[in-house]
Design a protein around this motif. Sequence first.
Motif, PDB file in Angstrom:
ATOM      1  N   ASP A 238       0.847  -1.197   0.000  1.00  0.00           N
ATOM      2  CA  ASP A 238       0.000   0.000   0.000  1.00  0.00           C
ATOM      3  C   ASP A 238       0.882   1.247   0.000  1.00  0.00           C
ATOM      4  O   ASP A 238       1.431   1.641   1.027  1.00  0.00           O
ATOM      5  CB  ASP A 238      -0.916  -0.012   1.228  1.00  0.00           C
ATOM      6  CG  ASP A 238      -1.761   1.246   1.315  1.00  0.00           C
ATOM      7  OD1 ASP A 238      -1.796   2.022   0.335  1.00  0.00           O
ATOM      8  OD2 ASP A 238      -2.384   1.470   2.371  1.00  0.00           O
ATOM      9  N   THR A 243      -5.489   1.486   2.872  1.00  0.00           N
ATOM     10  CA  THR A 243      -6.044   0.247   3.383  1.00  0.00           C
ATOM     11  C   THR A 243      -5.398  -0.106   4.726  1.00  0.00           C
ATOM     12  O   THR A 243      -4.550   0.625   5.231  1.00  0.00           O
ATOM     13  CB  THR A 243      -5.864  -0.881   2.338  1.00  0.00           C
ATOM     14  OG1 THR A 243      -6.696  -1.974   2.699  1.00  0.00           O
ATOM     15  CG2 THR A 243      -4.420  -1.354   2.238  1.00  0.00           C
ATOM     16  N   ARG A 247      -8.911  -4.921   6.358  1.00  0.00           N
ATOM     17  CA  ARG A 247      -9.489  -4.991   5.006  1.00  0.00           C
ATOM     18  C   ARG A 247      -8.728  -5.986   4.136  1.00  0.00           C
ATOM     19  O   ARG A 247      -9.310  -6.636   3.268  1.00  0.00           O
ATOM     20  CB  ARG A 247      -9.460  -3.606   4.347  1.00  0.00           C
ATOM     21  CG  ARG A 247     -10.515  -2.659   4.913  1.00  0.00           C
ATOM     22  CD  ARG A 247     -10.639  -1.417   4.038  1.00  0.00           C
ATOM     23  NE  ARG A 247     -11.126  -1.736   2.710  1.00  0.00           N
ATOM     24  CZ  ARG A 247     -10.604  -1.266   1.582  1.00  0.00           C
ATOM     25  NH1 ARG A 247      -9.579  -0.440   1.609  1.00  0.00           N
ATOM     26  NH2 ARG A 247     -11.110  -1.607   0.418  1.00  0.00           N
ATOM     27  N   CYS A 248      -7.443  -6.098   4.344  1.00  0.00           N
ATOM     28  CA  CYS A 248      -6.624  -6.936   3.449  1.00  0.00           C
ATOM     29  C   CYS A 248      -6.582  -8.399   3.848  1.00  0.00           C
ATOM     30  O   CYS A 248      -6.254  -9.250   3.016  1.00  0.00           O
ATOM     31  CB  CYS A 248      -5.186  -6.406   3.401  1.00  0.00           C
ATOM     32  SG  CYS A 248      -5.064  -4.850   2.518  1.00  0.00           S
TER      33      CYS A 248
END
Length: 340
Positions: A238, A243, A247-248
């Motif tokens: 990122d 992010t 979320r990942c």
Amino acid sequence: MMNPSSAIVPLAGSRTMAAAVVTRYGDPGVVVLRDVPRPRPGPHDLLIRVRATTVSSGDARVRARRVPEGMGLPLRLVLGWNAPRAAVLGTECAGVVEAVGGAVTRFRPGDPVVAFPGASMGAHAAFVRIREDGAVARKPDHLGWPEAAALLFGGTTAFHYLHRAARVKAGERVLVLGASGAVGTAAVQLARLAGAEVTAVCSGANETLALSLGASRVIDYQRQDFTRAGSSWEVVMDCVGATDYARCRPVLAPGGRLLRVVCGLAGQLGSLFQGRRSGHRVIAGVARERTEDVRHLLDLARRGALRPVIDAVLPFEQIAAAHARVDSGRKRGSIVLTLR
Ligand SMILES: NC(=O)c1ccc[n+]([C@@H]2O[C@H](COP(=O)([O-])OP(=O)(O)OC[C@H]3O[C@@H](n4cnc5c(N)ncnc54)[C@H](OP(=O)(O)O)[C@@H]3O)[C@@H](O)[C@H]2O)c1
């Protein structure tokens, strides 16, 4: 103060030089051109006459005191309270060796070089001093001054994260979020060179650029959320600060690494323990500057394996406009300033 519209032509033998000085933290208008004392090379130093330099996202962050959440106080303590202690910013440059100290053996006056003062800064000036054994190497012959100056800020950051931290391997799937910036354009190329399969996340306008750098797939962030693309990756890098691990996590493959190039204090602390139970790693923090990485990146450029991406080339006198372009967050690759 110098007339900002005058061309920067250093006088031979002069004790002063033109430099862009940041007088206090603020908008691009706080950068003013001034005559300042010219550095004098010590026994192990080179004095480089700068022909091109960049205004990087790092320079603009320091100038504006615009830092990831929670980093304001640490930055002020390290860099200076009301203004940067190092008033002349500039992390990278290309130029000609003007003079060398008595103990220097590997360079001589007239050599074309690329230098990366990095966090020590100082490249927004007509001359820069750097140690012979520091981050300086011969300029790749086929590159002009602007191209040579635009390799190392993004290159060293991308190399640190992908190779030193994540140890990216051939065959791995790497997603680069912010693939059109200075760090992202280097990251796409370095990941591809390592044999990884690269997904670039950028706007549709930068799709052709990302594909030309080696991405095999592009996700337009304005149309699609990469976490809902039905794919997974061994490495998510990122370069935007868009992010986080929560979320990942669903899109990180087993053994996956999330590289948070832009990350606030809480995220940096969280990276120490997040992901452990899922077999993931979260990596954040300031990229380390290594002389051997600089030499390696310049060797890659010499072989044509790494190419600089340039958004615009402006005369040094337009440095405030260059800062404004960086502040837009929309630049593609690097903004270069040229000096005569
Ligand atoms: N940790 C460290 O040691 C370290 C070192 C160097 C840099 N950094 C940080 O890394 C960041 C990247 O640096 P940089 O020089 O590459 O920045 P940059 O060149 O200014 O990045 C600008 C690019 O980001 C794209 N972008 C903006 N929002 C996006 C989004 N949501 N998704 C995908 N792409 C987006 C823009 O494309 P569009 O206009 O098409 O949106 C533009 O091309 C900066 O915040 C910098 O401070 C950290």
